[in-house]
Each structure stands twice: as C-alpha cells, then as structure tokens.
Design a protein around this motif. Structure first.
Motif, mmCIF file in Angstrom:
data_model
loop_
_atom_site.group_PDB
_atom_site.id
_atom_site.type_symbol
_atom_site.label_atom_id
_atom_site.label_comp_id
_atom_site.label_asym_id
_atom_site.label_seq_id
_atom_site.Cartn_x
_atom_site.Cartn_y
_atom_site.Cartn_z
ATOM 1 N N SER A 38 -88.535 89.233 -30.805
ATOM 2 C CA SER A 38 -89.346 88.011 -30.899
ATOM 3 C C SER A 38 -89.495 87.357 -29.536
ATOM 4 O O SER A 38 -90.588 86.890 -29.167
ATOM 5 C CB SER A 38 -88.701 87.026 -31.884
ATOM 6 N N ILE A 53 -95.289 84.752 -35.910
ATOM 7 C CA ILE A 53 -93.986 85.318 -35.543
ATOM 8 C C ILE A 53 -92.858 84.481 -36.144
ATOM 9 O O ILE A 53 -91.885 85.015 -36.691
ATOM 10 C CB ILE A 53 -93.860 85.408 -34.013
ATOM 11 N N VAL A 57 -90.225 85.944 -38.777
ATOM 12 C CA VAL A 57 -88.794 85.916 -38.453
ATOM 13 C C VAL A 57 -88.019 85.159 -39.526
ATOM 14 O O VAL A 57 -86.951 85.597 -39.972
ATOM 15 C CB VAL A 57 -88.580 85.281 -37.061
ATOM 16 N N PHE A 88 -95.505 90.444 -38.345
ATOM 17 C CA PHE A 88 -94.881 90.444 -37.020
ATOM 18 C C PHE A 88 -95.621 91.390 -36.083
ATOM 19 O O PHE A 88 -95.848 91.068 -34.893
ATOM 20 C CB PHE A 88 -93.416 90.866 -37.146
ATOM 21 N N SER A 92 -97.704 90.475 -32.530
ATOM 22 C CA SER A 92 -97.097 90.957 -31.292
ATOM 23 C C SER A 92 -98.190 91.423 -30.324
ATOM 24 O O SER A 92 -99.347 91.642 -30.726
ATOM 25 C CB SER A 92 -96.141 92.116 -31.594
#
Length: 506
Positions: A38, A53, A57, A88, A92
């Motif tokens: 992360s 994100i 998480v 996620f 990214s």
C-alpha cells in the motif's frame, strides 16, 4: 484438527503452539505485505485511488483478523478478499503491484479450512487480478492499457504457492493432531493408574475414544458385537447419527474375521446402514477387542489416517492391559485369601477375620475347630488323590452348614475352622453337632466310598482375649473331644464328654 479460536488480544501475542504460531506468522506476514504494498502504491495516487486503496486495505485487514480470531474461513470473506484484491489492483500504479498481497494472502488462507476451499480461494484471487486487468481501461484515470505481461507471467505462481502452503499446513496439522492423540493416550494411562474396577476402566477408555473423535474431524467409532448373524451396536462416537441397533454383518464379515486373526486393524466393507448414518463415510476398518471375542471397534471416515488407526489401537491395548492387570490383581487377592484345594477361606484369611472379631465390640462370636477323624486311613487305602477329593467334599458340606455372615475355612491338612455368631454355648454346641453329622456321612469318591468322622472344639470370642488364645482354646477343646471318643463336640471351659460316641456336651 480444527484450530481453536483465538482469545481476546491473542492476535498480538506469538502463540507457543507450533501450528498456531505458524498461523500467527502467516497472518502477520500478510498484514505486513499489505502495508508495504500500500505504501508503494500511495505516492502520486489520485483521491479516488487513495480512497479505493484505503477501502481495500480495510476490507482485507478486517477479513484476515476475523479469520485468525475465529479460526474460520467463511465463503463470504473469501469473496470479499477477491473483490478487495481486484479493487486494490485497479487503484495501484499497475495491476501486478497487487501480486505481493495476493501471494501473502494465499499462504495465510491455506492454513484454514479444507483443501478444496484453498483451491477455490486461489481461483477467486486469480480471477480478481484478471478482472482488474480487463477493467483497467474502463476505470477513470487510466489513460493507457495496463501492461499484462508482468501480471499474467507471475499469476501461474499463485497455484504453485497454494499447493506448497497447503501441503505445509496439512503437515503441521497432522503433527498437531498426532500430539493431541499422544496427549490423550498419556492422560488415559494416568487415569487408569490405581483403577481396579473393570467397568470403570472401560468407561474411561471409551471417554478417550470420544475425545479422539472430537479432535479428528469426520472420524466415527462404533463398538459392535458379532453374534454370528448381525452386528449388535453397543456404543458409538464421532460423526454418527441415528444408528440402528443392529447392522448387516455380511459385507464386513471377511474383514472382521481377518482382523480377529491378525489382531490388528483391518480394512472392511461397511454395511450400507453404517455409511448412511455417518454422512457417507466410505473408508472403514475394524479393530478387534483383545480378550473379548466377537467385539470390534469400527473406525470410519471419508479418509482414515493410518496414524489415527494406530492411536485407537494403542488406546485399545492400554485398556486391555489395565483390565488384565486388574483381573490378575483380583485373582492374586482371591488366591491369597482362599485355600487352593477346597475353595474355602485359608488360615490367613480366617486369622484376620478372627482378629477383627476379637478387636470388635463385645458380642457373641464363636470359633469351632473341626478335625476329621480317621482321615489317614483314607489316604493310605485309596490314595492321596482320593484324600483330596474327600477334603473338597467335606469342606463343601461344612460350608453349607454355616450361614452368612459366618466364615468356614480350611486351616491345613484335615483341619477346618468356623467363625459364627451364636447366642450362647448351647447354640454353638448345636452347630458343632451339625458339623459332625455332615462330616460323618459317607462320601462317594472316584476310588470308592469313604467315611470319616469329626471332632469339634468350640470357644467363645471374648473382648480383650487375643485371637491366638481363642483359637488355641478351641483347638484344645477339639483334642478333648477326640480323647473322649471322637465324633463329638467339646466346648472350651466345660467338663469333657463322658459318653463315648455321643454328640453331647457333658
């Protein structure tokens, strides 16, 4: 063996148990991988990416901590993980950045649930990453297509990691299960120490069987007795539901016979009722019960671990050894108290009973010392075997005269003694005359007919007088009866009989 749920705050402590320590380590590794990945994705991220994100998480952390704390891996959380990984990856810089989180999640997931569940979780994770790659250009903020090679090239590693992690998890679980089995057997050995009741020994053995069934998912144990036509169900433990009282023995007959001959676990074909009542368990074995012909423990499950069969066999052997030791101990106790020839109490047992009567409160116990008359000619004319046969017959007659709680004993040779409660000397003498009568009746032996008599001496058990003195008084009275002509009764302290051959008290 299913892992125990974690206690409060235990997620922050390193467990002592090897399997739980491994689960704790894999959980920590997954969380660390998630944090590091992360942090690598945050620089240069737009607001929506940061939000995505953060949400992914949070979902993964919640799912993993819940899995560790409850020791369960529900399908809903597995699907949540797959969606979170997809989100996620989309947030990214490149989808391949999520591989670090995926691989760590696979290691952690492999130590929970069943093997097929690990496979399904792996497929869901891979599907989430592929979905992120397919949706890359659809999501705002991605001007160009995502590089597919890094993700697709590394994706085949995921199933490989899942296989290795699952194998490691199974090995650790087998190790933990074996330790739990050993602990159960050790505890049983400790519980059996000093236990002399056979039924209590068997009950504790069955309780250990039930504990092993609780430790071993899917294991079923059924105790049956083979009556030649059916298998009669006596007890069951584990994954057994509504078992009928009897089972068809035909499918298992050959396996049961082989197990009885080999004295070890043997694979059998289970009756259909047994399979139906154990959730479809198709793998079964029979363990013969030592020293109990016809009785077997039937072990069943979808898969029977060889180590599990060995553990149950060891448990059966421990119970059998304890039963044998108890039986031997009881036999020795009986031998120590019993005359081997007649089965009556022996001198030691009679002396102990007389000593207890002497030390007790004042009462009316009497000792009658019985010596057979003319016994030696029987030995000389018919042989010692006939003499032994005669002693057994006369001993049984004398014991038949004595009522409980009286005691009849053989002191040795042709000497017997009786300890009874009589109101007075008259009752004691009457009992003595009855003893003379039954001893004087002819006895039919294998070698011919024999006839003996009996001289009886009676003495009252008085408080404060030692038991040896009391027995000696009865012995002297018996000799007085012999001197007066045999076949009569003499009470200690009274005048000797004067009428030869009469069964009277002078």
């Amino acid at each position: 063996m299913p892992p125990p749920p974690a206690t409060r705050w235990s997620v922050f402590r390193r467990p002592a148990d090897l399997v739980e320590r491994t689960r704790w380590l894999f959980c920590a590794a997954a969380l660390v991988s998630l944090v590091l990945t992360s942090l690598g994705a945050v620089p240069g991220a737009e607001t929506w990416q940061l939000a995505a994100i953060t949400g992914a998480v949070a979902a993964l952390v919640t799912s993993w901590l819940h899995r560790y704390a409850t020791a369960r891996a529900p399908l809903a959380l597995d699907l949540l993980d797959a969606v979170a990984i997809c989100v996620f990856a989309l947030a990214s810089p490149v989808p391949a950045a999520a591989l670090g989180v995926t691989f760590a999640a696979l290691w952690f997931r492999a130590v929970y649930g069943r093997t097929w569940e690990t496979g399904a979780y792996t497929a869901a994770q891979c599907a989430g990453l592929v979905a992120a790659l397919a949706l890359w250009e659809v999501v705002p903020g991605h001007a160009t297509a995502a590089p597919a090679a890094p993700l697709l090239g590394a994706l085949p590693i995921a199933p490989l990691l899942a296989v290795v992690a699952r194998h490691l998890a199974l090995v650790l679980q087998e190790h933990q299960l074996a330790q739990a089995w050993d602990a159960t057997l050790a505890r049983l050995v400790g519980q059996l120490l000093g236990v002399t009741d056979v039924e209590q020994i068997r009950q504790r053995g069955w309780e250990a069987v039930e504990h092993i069934c609780r430790l071993t998912p899917g294991l079923s144990v059924v105790l049956v007795e083979d009556d030649g036509a059916l298998l009669v169900v006596q007890r069951s433990a584990g994954s057994v539901r509504q078992l009928p009282p009897t089972l068809n023995r035909t499918p298992a007959a050959a396996g049961l016979a082989a197990a009885a001959v080999a004295h070890q676990p043997w694979r059998i074909t289970p009756p259909r009722q047994l399979v139906a009542c154990t959730g479809g368990a198709g793998s079964w074995a029979a363990i013969p019960m030592p020293d109990e012909p016809g009785r077997h423990l039937l072990l069943g499950g979808r898969y029977l671990r060889p180590e599990g069969m060995v553990a149950i066999q060891s448990l059966v052997n421990q119970v059998s050894l304890a039963v044998r030791a108890t039986s031997a101990h009881r036999e020795l106790e009986v031998q120590a108290r019993t005359d081997a020839l007649t089965g009556l109490a022996n001198r030691s047992s009679f002396s102990a009973a007389l000593a207890a009567a002497t030390a007790g409160p004042a009462g009316d116990p009497w000792v009658l010392f019985v010596d057979l008359d003319d016994f030696k000619p029987v030995n000389d004319q018919l042989g010692h075997a006939a003499g032994d046969e005669l002693l057994r017959a006369v001993g049984a007659r004398l014991a038949g005269v004595v009522r409980a709680p009286g005691l009849c004993a053989r002191l040795g040779g042709d000497e017997f003694a009786v300890l009874v409660h009589a109101a007075d000397a008259g009752e004691a003498e009457a009992l003595g005359r009855r003893l003379v009568e039954v001893a004087s009746d002819p006895v039919q032996l294998a070698a011919g007919t024999a006839r003996v008599g009996a001289s009886v001496g009676a003495a009252c058990v008085l408080p404060g007088v030692s038991w040896t003195s009391t027995l000696q008084q009865a012995d002297l009275a018996m000799y007085a009866a012999k001197a007066a002509g045999k076949n009569r009764v003499q009470v200690a302290g009274s005048a000797p009989p004067v009428t030869t051959g009469a069964l009277t008290r002078a």
